[in-house]
Every structure is written in C-alpha cells, then in structure tokens.
Design an enzyme around this catalytic site. Structure first.
Site, short mmCIF file in Angstrom:
data_model
loop_
_atom_site.label_atom_id
_atom_site.label_comp_id
_atom_site.label_asym_id
_atom_site.label_seq_id
_atom_site.Cartn_x
_atom_site.Cartn_y
_atom_site.Cartn_z
N ARG A 262 0.85 -1.20 0.00
CA ARG A 262 0.00 0.00 0.00
C ARG A 262 0.88 1.24 0.00
O ARG A 262 1.89 1.31 0.70
CB ARG A 262 -0.92 0.01 1.22
CG ARG A 262 -1.90 -1.15 1.21
CD ARG A 262 -2.87 -1.11 2.37
NE ARG A 262 -3.67 -2.33 2.43
CZ ARG A 262 -4.53 -2.62 3.41
NH1 ARG A 262 -4.69 -1.78 4.40
NH2 ARG A 262 -5.21 -3.75 3.37
N ARG A 277 2.61 1.19 10.18
CA ARG A 277 2.01 1.58 8.91
C ARG A 277 3.08 1.49 7.84
O ARG A 277 3.89 2.40 7.67
CB ARG A 277 1.44 3.00 9.01
CG ARG A 277 0.48 3.37 7.89
CD ARG A 277 -0.11 4.74 8.13
NE ARG A 277 -0.91 4.77 9.33
CZ ARG A 277 -2.19 4.40 9.41
NH1 ARG A 277 -2.82 3.97 8.33
NH2 ARG A 277 -2.86 4.48 10.55
N GLU A 349 -5.92 -0.93 15.67
CA GLU A 349 -6.62 -1.87 14.80
C GLU A 349 -5.68 -2.97 14.32
O GLU A 349 -4.59 -2.69 13.85
CB GLU A 349 -7.22 -1.12 13.61
CG GLU A 349 -8.00 -2.01 12.65
CD GLU A 349 -7.25 -2.21 11.35
OE1 GLU A 349 -7.20 -3.37 10.89
OE2 GLU A 349 -6.73 -1.24 10.79
N SER A 352 -9.92 -5.79 10.41
CA SER A 352 -11.21 -5.25 10.00
C SER A 352 -11.97 -6.35 9.30
O SER A 352 -11.44 -6.99 8.39
CB SER A 352 -11.05 -4.05 9.05
OG SER A 352 -10.65 -2.89 9.75
N ARG A 391 1.29 -6.52 12.72
CA ARG A 391 0.72 -5.89 13.92
C ARG A 391 0.58 -6.90 15.05
O ARG A 391 0.67 -6.53 16.22
CB ARG A 391 -0.61 -5.23 13.58
CG ARG A 391 -0.43 -4.02 12.67
CD ARG A 391 -1.62 -3.10 12.64
NE ARG A 391 -1.32 -1.89 11.89
CZ ARG A 391 -2.07 -0.79 11.88
NH1 ARG A 391 -3.20 -0.75 12.59
NH2 ARG A 391 -1.72 0.27 11.17
#
Length: 427
Positions: A262, A277, A349, A352, A391
C-alpha cells in the site's frame, strides 16, 4: 456497485444512506442519467424497427412497380443507418456516464451501523481479556526490536526508503510463526481453504473489489500495467469473478497469507516510527462468499474466527463497530478488532471484518442460481483480516515484554519456534 433499478425505485433511501456516509444526495443525478440512457436505447430500438419495416416495404414497392416510393424508402433506410450509428455512439457514452456515477457510489450502511463522521463515533461492542500489568516501564515495539537487534529500520530505509522494515533472527521466526499459526487455525478449525494467490492483478480485479477507480493513489502499479495487491481480499474474492454458481456450492471460504502493498498516500506524518504503517506487510486474509440470506450471520462468524487468533495469543482487545463515516468504501458494516499495545497505552486496529452484501458481486458479475431455478442473484461477499501479521508481532512484543528486555514466546507459538521460548537477542 449499487443497482440502478433499486435506485429508481428507492431514491429517498439512497440519499438517506449517502447522507449517513457524509455524502451529498445523488439520486436525482443518477436517475436523470439513467433516463437519458433509457431514452437513447428506446430511440435506437425505434429506429431499428423502422429500418426493418422500411426494408420490407422496399421489396413490396419494387414488386408493385412503385419505383419512386422504393427510392424514397431506400433513402430513408440509408438515413436511418447514419442516425443509428450516432444513436449507438450516444447510447454507449450515456451507458459509460451512468456506470461512472454508479461505480463511484459507496455501499450503503445497514440500519444498525452507528452514524458518525470519524473513529470518535465508532461504537464499542465488547472488550476481551485483561491488560497486562508490568512492574517496569512499558516500551514500544521499535525500542524493543532495535535493542534486541531484530528490527533494522535504517538499513531498510537505505535500500527502499521510508515505511519499510527489516525483521531478522528470532523476531523474523516469530513473525513467520504467527502467520503459520493463523493459517493452521483457520484451515483446520474454521473451515477455510488455503490459497496461494497471485500478488499481481489487472484492473478488472481491483474494480471488482472496489479499489478502482476511486483509490488508485493507494496502490502500487508495475511497469506492465498490473497492480501489486493491497490485500489478498482482491485475488481471493475475484476467484468468483464472472461465475454462476449453484446455491449448493455455497458458502465458499478462502484464506491466504500474503505480502500486501500500500502506498499509504493519505497517511503522511502518521505512525512514521516503527512498523505500524508500512508499504509492505504480511497479512492472513479471510474471504467468504455466501448467498444473500446468510451475510449477517457469516459476518459474525468471520469476526469470531479473527477474534480466536487474539484469544489464543492471550492478547487483550476490543471489538468496535465502525460508524458510517469510518467504514470502507465497499462495506455495509465493519467490525474492527483493536488490540491493546502497552507501549503506546492505546488500542490499535489489528483486523477489520466487513460485510459487503452484493456490492462486489455486482461489480464482478458474480452470481448464484436461485434454488427454485427461476433466476440468479448476485453473490454476497465478506472479507477480514485473520489477522495482520506484522501488527500481531508488535502486539506480542509489547505484551510479552520482560523486565530485561527479552520477549516470552506465547504458548500457542512455541510449536513453531523450534524450541525457542524466549527471545533475548536477534544476533
């Protein structure tokens, strides 16, 4: 993508749903675009009918010796051919204009999704487990990893730039162990089929899952026009692109452990330290393909599968229902699992899990036959992280930290660690 027929029949419902998502009313514009398209289609059909009738009349006129009438009809047919070509071009343009409007519409939220603008309006559903209590100061993952020699941000930056990390030694093995544990859990206990999918996809695959055309800035494109996958959701969901399945084939459940890529175009200045990130990260993805009646139940089931990963790792977390302004583009409803990170003293987070309804099925033209055999319906799709491996590594490092800076390996990961039970130095 939403159904234009449904929009014509429910314009107020569309605009109410868009308002909940913070978007302006669009029903009137969409209906006007559809009426223009329909009028052009009708005009073309009328011209085709008249051309066919005139062609027959030419033969009749010739047989009856009506030469002048036959010539006039021939001229009319010729004129119709030119006008039909123009009408076909206009119809294609109107169809493309309508599709462009439709493909940029977000999915509409379910009624029980909280209305809000950002993460502050998300709703906590439950917390699970207990926060760890230390008799020494908690530390963030990048401090722990650098002290152990297992995380190297400087070398990664020299070769690749910002938002990349080198993980090495026992910490690399711990990340690998996490991924293998997740895959084994989801395939052996949760009924998912393991897949090794392509990491490069074409435009239509990203269109099918909703990343294109709206979010191209978030993606990396190769020199030959392909795209690096932002998540394995893309290839896993596109396994049914263009399919017509029997209802008895459902549900389909797939899982994959892949690198994800990403650009993080909208995250300048956010999480610049550490590996929270990244441009490249590993994730265990879950995708379910079901009929429309079972979407909500499957959403709860998939969330429970992701939660089980955190439970077995002994990590404290909470489950949040995302508000309308914080949900993803293609979601009807999303649960976020947020794991507790002692070093930051906050929740972050880690998964999701989204119910997309027929939104992706319509974009992919992926259908299943009605059991009564009278037609077909678009497939309902769901996707979720089961969970983000990097994560999870961060969470294990911070929650299993010891006073001497070492990391205790969680019990569930010990079978994957070759006898290593404590990470003291990455070497």
């Amino acid at each position: 993508m939403l159904d234009i027929k449904w929009i014509r029949d429910n314009p107020e419902a569309l605009d109410r749903g868009l308002k909940k998502r913070g978007a302006g009313a669009q029903a009137a514009e969409l209906i006007a675009a559809d009426e223009k398209r329909r009028a052009l289609v009708q005009s073309l059909q009328d011209m085709q009918s008249r051309r066919n009738a005139a062609s027959k009349e030419i033969g009749q006129a010739m047989r009856q010796g009506e030469k002048d009438r036959a010539e006039a009809l021939k001229a009319e047919v010729q004129d119709l051919k030119g006008r039909m070509q123009e009408a076909e071009d206009a119809s294609r343009a109107a169809d493309a204009a309508l599709n462009d409007l439709l493909m940029r519409l977000p999915n509409l939220p379910l009624d029980d999704v909280p209305v809000g603008s950002d993460e502050a309006d998300n709703r906590e559903e439950r917390t699970v487990g207990e926060k760890p209590v230390f008799d020494f100061p908690a530390r963030e993952h990048f401090e722990i990893g650098e002290a152990l020699g297992g995380l190297d941000f400087e070398a990664a930056a020299r070769m690749s730039g910002a938002r990349f990390t080198i993980v090495k030694g026992p910490l690399a093995r711990l990340e690998r162990a996490l991924g293998q544990f997740m895959l084994n859990l989801h395939t052996s206990e949760h009924g998912y089929t393991e897949v090794i999918p392509p990491l490069l996809v074409r435009d239509d695959a990203l269109f099918g899952t909703g990343q294109l055309p709206k979010f191209d800035e978030d993606l990396f494109r190769t020199t030959d026009g392909r795209w690096l996958i932002p998540t394995a959701e893309v290839p896993l969901t596109n396994m049914v692109n263009g399919a017509l399945l029997d209802a008895g084939d459902l549900p389909l459940r797939y899982t994959a452990l892949t690198p994800c890529f990403r650009s993080e175009a909208g995250s300048a200045g956010r999480d610049t330290r550490g590996m929270l990130r990244q441009h490249q990260f590993n994730k265990c993805e879950l995708v379910s393909i079901v009929d429309e009646a079972n979407g909500v139940d499957e959403h709860e089931r998939m969330t429970a599968c992701a939660e089980e990963v955190l439970k077995r790792l002994g990590l404290h977390y909470r489950v949040m229902t995302l508000c309308t302004g914080d949900m993803g583009f293609g979601a009807q409803k999303t649960y976020d699992l947020e794991v507790w990170l002692p070093g930051q003293a906050t929740y972050r987070e880690i998964s999701s899990v989204s119910l997309c309804g027929a939104f992706q099925g319509r974009r992919m033209n992926a259908r299943y036959r009605d059991p009564d055999g009278k037609g077909s319906r678009f497939l309902t799709t769901l996707n979720g992280s089961g969970v983000a491996v990097g994560r999870a590594l961060i969470a294990v490092m911070e929650n299993y930290l010891n006073s001497d800076g070492s990391i205790t390996v969680p019990d569930v990961l010990k079978p994957y660690m070759g006898g290593v039970t404590r990470i003291e130095n990455a070497g």
